[in-house]
Design a protein around this motif. Structure first.
Motif, PDB file in Angstrom:
ATOM      1  N   ALA A   1       0.831  -1.209   0.000  1.00  0.00           N
ATOM      2  CA  ALA A   1       0.000   0.000   0.000  1.00  0.00           C
ATOM      3  C   ALA A   1       0.864   1.256   0.000  1.00  0.00           C
ATOM      4  CB  ALA A   1      -0.934  -0.001   1.214  1.00  0.00           C
ATOM      5  N   GLU A   2       1.949   1.243   0.767  1.00  0.00           N
ATOM      6  CA  GLU A   2       2.839   2.406   0.807  1.00  0.00           C
ATOM      7  C   GLU A   2       3.478   2.642  -0.556  1.00  0.00           C
ATOM      8  OE1 GLU A   2       5.650   2.113   3.956  1.00  0.00           O
ATOM      9  OE2 GLU A   2       4.138   2.026   5.537  1.00  0.00           O
ATOM     10  N   LYS A   3       3.926   1.557  -1.177  1.00  0.00           N
ATOM     11  CA  LYS A   3       4.565   1.684  -2.494  1.00  0.00           C
ATOM     12  C   LYS A   3       3.566   2.196  -3.535  1.00  0.00           C
ATOM     13  CE  LYS A   3       7.017  -1.084  -5.949  1.00  0.00           C
ATOM     14  NZ  LYS A   3       7.530  -2.437  -6.295  1.00  0.00           N
ATOM     15  N   GLN A   4       2.372   1.589  -3.567  1.00  0.00           N
ATOM     16  CA  GLN A   4       1.368   1.962  -4.564  1.00  0.00           C
ATOM     17  C   GLN A   4       0.809   3.356  -4.294  1.00  0.00           C
ATOM     18  OE1 GLN A   4      -1.526  -1.238  -4.570  1.00  0.00           O
ATOM     19  NE2 GLN A   4       0.072  -2.778  -4.774  1.00  0.00           N
ATOM     20  N   GLY A   5       0.603   3.681  -3.020  1.00  0.00           N
ATOM     21  CA  GLY A   5       0.064   4.993  -2.676  1.00  0.00           C
ATOM     22  C   GLY A   5       1.016   6.113  -3.048  1.00  0.00           C
ATOM     23  N   LEU A   6       2.301   5.930  -2.747  1.00  0.00           N
ATOM     24  CA  LEU A   6       3.295   6.950  -3.088  1.00  0.00           C
ATOM     25  C   LEU A   6       3.401   7.116  -4.598  1.00  0.00           C
ATOM     26  CD1 LEU A   6       5.454   8.926  -2.152  1.00  0.00           C
ATOM     27  CD2 LEU A   6       7.097   7.034  -2.133  1.00  0.00           C
ATOM     28  N   PHE A   7       3.375   5.996  -5.318  1.00  0.00           N
ATOM     29  CA  PHE A   7       3.457   6.069  -6.780  1.00  0.00           C
ATOM     30  C   PHE A   7       2.228   6.779  -7.349  1.00  0.00           C
ATOM     31  CE2 PHE A   7       2.791   4.404 -11.070  1.00  0.00           C
ATOM     32  CZ  PHE A   7       4.036   4.639 -11.641  1.00  0.00           C
ATOM     33  N   ALA A   8       1.067   6.516  -6.770  1.00  0.00           N
ATOM     34  CA  ALA A   8      -0.168   7.139  -7.254  1.00  0.00           C
ATOM     35  C   ALA A   8      -0.129   8.655  -7.073  1.00  0.00           C
ATOM     36  CB  ALA A   8      -1.375   6.552  -6.520  1.00  0.00           C
ATOM     37  N   VAL A   9       0.362   9.116  -5.916  1.00  0.00           N
ATOM     38  CA  VAL A   9       0.448  10.561  -5.674  1.00  0.00           C
ATOM     39  C   VAL A   9       1.417  11.199  -6.671  1.00  0.00           C
ATOM     40  CG1 VAL A   9       1.095  12.358  -4.036  1.00  0.00           C
ATOM     41  CG2 VAL A   9      -0.073  10.325  -3.222  1.00  0.00           C
ATOM     42  N   LYS A  10       2.579  10.576  -6.830  1.00  0.00           N
ATOM     43  CA  LYS A  10       3.570  11.122  -7.765  1.00  0.00           C
ATOM     44  C   LYS A  10       3.023  11.138  -9.189  1.00  0.00           C
ATOM     45  CE  LYS A  10       7.807   9.981  -5.228  1.00  0.00           C
ATOM     46  NZ  LYS A  10       9.080   9.225  -5.262  1.00  0.00           N
ATOM     47  N   SER A  11       2.357  10.058  -9.575  1.00  0.00           N
ATOM     48  CA  SER A  11       1.796   9.985 -10.928  1.00  0.00           C
ATOM     49  C   SER A  11       0.793  11.103 -11.166  1.00  0.00           C
ATOM     50  CB  SER A  11       1.116   8.627 -11.142  1.00  0.00           C
ATOM     51  OG  SER A  11       2.029   7.568 -10.992  1.00  0.00           O
ATOM     52  N   MET A  12      -0.016  11.372 -10.154  1.00  0.00           N
ATOM     53  CA  MET A  12      -1.037  12.398 -10.270  1.00  0.00           C
ATOM     54  C   MET A  12      -0.419  13.772 -10.516  1.00  0.00           C
ATOM     55  SD  MET A  12      -3.840  13.345  -7.366  1.00  0.00           S
ATOM     56  CE  MET A  12      -2.556  13.842  -6.227  1.00  0.00           C
ATOM     57  N   TYR A  13       0.582  14.131  -9.706  1.00  0.00           N
ATOM     58  CA  TYR A  13       1.231  15.429  -9.882  1.00  0.00           C
ATOM     59  C   TYR A  13       2.036  15.474 -11.182  1.00  0.00           C
ATOM     60  CZ  TYR A  13      -0.168  17.034  -5.287  1.00  0.00           C
ATOM     61  OH  TYR A  13      -0.914  17.443  -4.207  1.00  0.00           O
ATOM     62  N   LEU A  14       2.600  14.344 -11.570  1.00  0.00           N
ATOM     63  CA  LEU A  14       3.340  14.289 -12.829  1.00  0.00           C
ATOM     64  C   LEU A  14       2.421  14.573 -14.008  1.00  0.00           C
ATOM     65  CD1 LEU A  14       6.227  13.154 -14.072  1.00  0.00           C
ATOM     66  CD2 LEU A  14       4.772  11.255 -14.709  1.00  0.00           C
ATOM     67  N   VAL A  15       1.275  13.905 -14.043  1.00  0.00           N
ATOM     68  CA  VAL A  15       0.324  14.096 -15.145  1.00  0.00           C
ATOM     69  C   VAL A  15      -0.129  15.547 -15.213  1.00  0.00           C
ATOM     70  CG1 VAL A  15      -2.028  13.553 -15.914  1.00  0.00           C
ATOM     71  CG2 VAL A  15      -0.468  11.704 -15.245  1.00  0.00           C
ATOM     72  N   ASN A  16      -0.408  16.142 -14.066  1.00  0.00           N
ATOM     73  CA  ASN A  16      -0.853  17.536 -14.068  1.00  0.00           C
ATOM     74  C   ASN A  16       0.255  18.485 -14.517  1.00  0.00           C
ATOM     75  OD1 ASN A  16      -3.733  18.072 -12.786  1.00  0.00           O
ATOM     76  ND2 ASN A  16      -2.887  16.245 -11.851  1.00  0.00           N
ATOM     77  N   ALA A  17       1.488  18.160 -14.169  1.00  0.00           N
ATOM     78  CA  ALA A  17       2.606  18.994 -14.616  1.00  0.00           C
ATOM     79  C   ALA A  17       2.775  18.903 -16.136  1.00  0.00           C
ATOM     80  CB  ALA A  17       3.894  18.553 -13.914  1.00  0.00           C
ATOM     81  N   ILE A  18       2.621  17.696 -16.683  1.00  0.00           N
ATOM     82  CA  ILE A  18       2.712  17.520 -18.134  1.00  0.00           C
ATOM     83  C   ILE A  18       1.603  18.320 -18.828  1.00  0.00           C
ATOM     84  CG2 ILE A  18       2.505  15.857 -20.032  1.00  0.00           C
ATOM     85  CD1 ILE A  18       3.647  13.736 -18.079  1.00  0.00           C
ATOM     86  N   CYS A  19       0.382  18.189 -18.298  1.00  0.00           N
ATOM     87  CA  CYS A  19      -0.756  18.887 -18.914  1.00  0.00           C
ATOM     88  C   CYS A  19      -0.570  20.395 -18.888  1.00  0.00           C
ATOM     89  CB  CYS A  19      -2.056  18.494 -18.205  1.00  0.00           C
ATOM     90  SG  CYS A  19      -2.549  16.791 -18.490  1.00  0.00           S
ATOM     91  N   GLU A  20      -0.001  20.901 -17.801  1.00  0.00           N
ATOM     92  CA  GLU A  20       0.234  22.339 -17.706  1.00  0.00           C
ATOM     93  C   GLU A  20       1.289  22.767 -18.714  1.00  0.00           C
ATOM     94  OE1 GLU A  20       1.625  25.689 -14.399  1.00  0.00           O
ATOM     95  OE2 GLU A  20       1.167  23.629 -13.771  1.00  0.00           O
ATOM     96  N   LYS A  21       2.366  21.986 -18.809  1.00  0.00           N
ATOM     97  CA  LYS A  21       3.456  22.358 -19.717  1.00  0.00           C
ATOM     98  C   LYS A  21       3.048  22.222 -21.176  1.00  0.00           C
ATOM     99  CE  LYS A  21       8.383  21.677 -20.467  1.00  0.00           C
ATOM    100  NZ  LYS A  21       9.627  21.034 -19.978  1.00  0.00           N
ATOM    101  N   GLU A  22       2.308  21.168 -21.492  1.00  0.00           N
ATOM    102  CA  GLU A  22       1.924  20.904 -22.882  1.00  0.00           C
ATOM    103  C   GLU A  22       0.571  21.521 -23.242  1.00  0.00           C
ATOM    104  OE1 GLU A  22       3.669  19.362 -25.239  1.00  0.00           O
ATOM    105  OE2 GLU A  22       5.393  18.966 -23.941  1.00  0.00           O
ATOM    106  N   GLU A  23      -0.033  22.198 -22.267  1.00  0.00           N
ATOM    107  CA  GLU A  23      -1.340  22.839 -22.479  1.00  0.00           C
ATOM    108  C   GLU A  23      -2.381  21.830 -22.963  1.00  0.00           C
ATOM    109  OE1 GLU A  23      -0.675  26.124 -25.104  1.00  0.00           O
ATOM    110  OE2 GLU A  23       0.275  27.347 -23.550  1.00  0.00           O
ATOM    111  N   ILE A  24      -2.479  20.748 -22.225  1.00  0.00           N
ATOM    112  CA  ILE A  24      -3.417  19.668 -22.554  1.00  0.00           C
ATOM    113  C   ILE A  24      -4.665  19.816 -21.700  1.00  0.00           C
ATOM    114  CG2 ILE A  24      -3.788  17.165 -22.493  1.00  0.00           C
ATOM    115  CD1 ILE A  24      -0.762  16.861 -22.937  1.00  0.00           C
ATOM    116  N   GLU A  25      -5.818  19.660 -22.304  1.00  0.00           N
ATOM    117  CA  GLU A  25      -7.079  19.682 -21.573  1.00  0.00           C
ATOM    118  C   GLU A  25      -8.039  18.686 -22.208  1.00  0.00           C
ATOM    119  OE1 GLU A  25      -9.070  23.498 -23.885  1.00  0.00           O
ATOM    120  OE2 GLU A  25      -8.246  23.773 -21.868  1.00  0.00           O
ATOM    121  N   VAL A  26      -9.108  18.405 -21.485  1.00  0.00           N
ATOM    122  CA  VAL A  26     -10.115  17.457 -21.971  1.00  0.00           C
ATOM    123  C   VAL A  26     -11.244  18.237 -22.635  1.00  0.00           C
ATOM    124  CG1 VAL A  26     -11.733  15.636 -21.342  1.00  0.00           C
ATOM    125  CG2 VAL A  26      -9.555  15.828 -20.139  1.00  0.00           C
ATOM    126  N   THR A  27     -11.614  17.821 -23.839  1.00  0.00           N
ATOM    127  CA  THR A  27     -12.677  18.486 -24.594  1.00  0.00           C
ATOM    128  C   THR A  27     -13.901  17.582 -24.671  1.00  0.00           C
ATOM    129  OG1 THR A  27     -11.963  17.558 -26.717  1.00  0.00           O
ATOM    130  CG2 THR A  27     -10.912  19.627 -25.991  1.00  0.00           C
TER     131      THR A  27
END
Length: 480
Positions: free
Chosen positions: A379-405
């Motif tokens: 749970a610790e391994k998966q939970g930490l990875f999930a949090v990092k993945s979430m912030y990573l995806v949002n950082a990519i979307c901000e940099k690449e100007e990606i949004e859902v249409t």
């Protein structure tokens, strides 16, 4: 994405926007603006010392007393004509606590609007505990403590190297898929000669006893059982293998110590089994007539269609593998600043999800308890990875100007509809539900973000065997 990811990351952003919107529409009219001393600490902790000048307290008290006077009938006075001193004596505590609440709420809106400070956790407040005795002749001072959103410092994903497995659809793959289709159209017919084997349906009577005594669920008559499914104990399966119709066989079945039915745990039952009938699945012949049954004119057209479907499914799996590689490599290479309260929340979410999965698999509670340390570690391994993945995806979307249409939602709905227009319309309606739309939107956003990364990466084609060996080696290293 898990539910944790959606709730914890997206909700604060939406709430903040709502607060800012409300603040802009009906901004509090300060006599003198509040002052904020903002201190950002480690692990995304934020401490804000708030000072609301005394002029605002006096003005707010005037407003509250006026509202009370207009809205409450004080005995002996006409509505709105009660003396201020009388109101202060009777309703002073209410007035002061109301003022403290209003000013604190207005100050919070001002803080979010001007300082762009966005709490993602419960806000701890120190200094407003005794608001009923709010001093009327001095500034109101109190302190807010909360977590703010984490940050991801993205690694250079333009230099990312990914390995793409080379898949080729073999004739054996096509044959196996068509064989499965024939199996679905097959039917069981009585076996007149021969012995029972895996895949056969045996119609049996059975009775079990422990120490010569029957027990609950110990017997049945004309029970249909498919050999090889392993729903019965392996000793019962072995006893029926090779038997013929009319045979009677016996099997010894030991119940494990942690068996869910406590009265049977650790005991051994003796089963008598009578084979009443054996049926074997007969498959339809592979010809044009069968092809027509499954929507094609000829066997050749059926094979071409199956080959195309396997190829499309394989391409989809390869795309998903590339996204997973990109995500794993970027999470490992990027730098994160994470709010620890949020991390703990994700870990707890993963822990309860694992427990729920094990429970649904009918794993005994005692066995789950034995795995507590392993479950917590996972749970610790998966939970930490999930949090990092979430912030990573949002950082990519901000940099690449990606949004859902809306077009993205339609495409997603169609992908879940198997080409059925009626199902497509129903799926579109389903995706309009708030909770479903949020979770589906994040899945779409994640896919678009990772596809953008894959498009910029250097991709090397490798044989499937080499990739599998590499993954197996990584797993061995993790276990070590």
């Amino acid at each position: 994405m898990t539910e944790n990811e959606k709730d914890v990351l997206e909700a604060p952003e939406q709430d903040t926007e709502a607060v800012v919107s409300e603040a802009e529409e009906g901004a509090y009219e300060w006599k003198e603006a509040p002052r904020f001393e903002i201190e950002h600490k480690d692990d995304c902790l934020c401490e804000v010392k708030v000072t609301i000048p005394v002029a605002n307290i006096k003005s707010a008290l005037d407003d509250v007393y006026e509202e009370v006077n207009d809205g409450v009938q004080v005995p002996g006075f006409r509505r709105g004509k009660a003396p201020r001193k009388l109101l202060e004596k009777r309703l002073g505590k209410y007035a002061r606590s109301t003022v403290a609440e209003r000013l604190a709420e207005a100050a919070s809106q001002q803080l979010v609007k001007e300082a762009d400070v966005k709490p993602i956790s419960k806000v701890d407040v120190e200094g407003l505990e005794d608001s009923e005795n709010l001093p009327e002749d001095q500034d109101l001072e109190y302190t807010l403590r909360f977590e703010t959103a984490g940050k991801c410092e993205l690694a250079d994903y333009t230099q990312l190297e990914l390995e793409k497995p080379e898949y080729a659809v073999e004739q054996s793959d096509v044959d196996a898929a068509i064989e499965n289709m024939r199996m679905r159209f097959g039917r069981y017919e009585p076996l007149t000669e021969g012995a029972a084997e895996d895949g056969d349906q045996v119609i049996i009577d059975f009775e079990g006893q422990i120490g010569g005594e029957a027990f609950e669920g110990n017997s049945a008559e004309n029970y249909p059982y498919i050999l090889g499914t392993k729903r019965f104990h392996e000793n019962m399966e072995a006893a029926m293998q090779g038997a013929k119709a009319g045979d009677e066989v016996e099997a010894e079945v030991p119940f494990p110590e942690d068996y869910r039915e406590k009265s049977l745990a650790g005991k051994t039952a003796q089963f008598k089994i009578k084979i009443n009938e054996i049926k074997r699945r007969v498959l339809p012949e592979l010809n044009d007539e069968f092809a027509k049954k499954v929507g094609h004119d000829t066997v050749a057209e059926l094979q071409d269609s199956v080959r195309k479907r396997i190829s499309e499914n394989t391409d989809s799996q390869v795309d998903e593998m590339l996204r997973d590689q990109a995500l794993n490599k970027l999470v490992e290479a990027s730098t994160f600043t994470l709010p620890q309260g949020q991390v703990k929340q994700f870990i707890e979410g993963e822990y309860h999800a694992i427990i729920e999965r094990l429970t649904q698999q009918h794993i005994p509670a005692e066995e789950i308890e034995k795995q507590e340390d392993e479950i917590r570690a996972a749970a610790e391994k998966q939970g930490l990875f999930a949090v990092k993945s979430m912030y990573l995806v949002n950082a990519i979307c901000e940099k690449e100007e990606i949004e859902v249409t809306e077009e993205d939602f339609e495409h997603y709905a169609r992908s879940l509809s198997s080409g059925d227009e009626q199902q497509f319309e129903l799926m579109k309606q389903y995706l309009q539900q708030d909770e479903v739309r949020n979770s589906s939107g994040y899945r779409i956003l994640t896919t678009k973000a990772l596809d953008a990364i894959v498009a910029k990466a250097a991709i090397k084609s490798v044989p499937v065997s080499a990739l599998e060996e590499d993954e197996a080696e990584k797993e061995e290293q993790k276990d070590a």
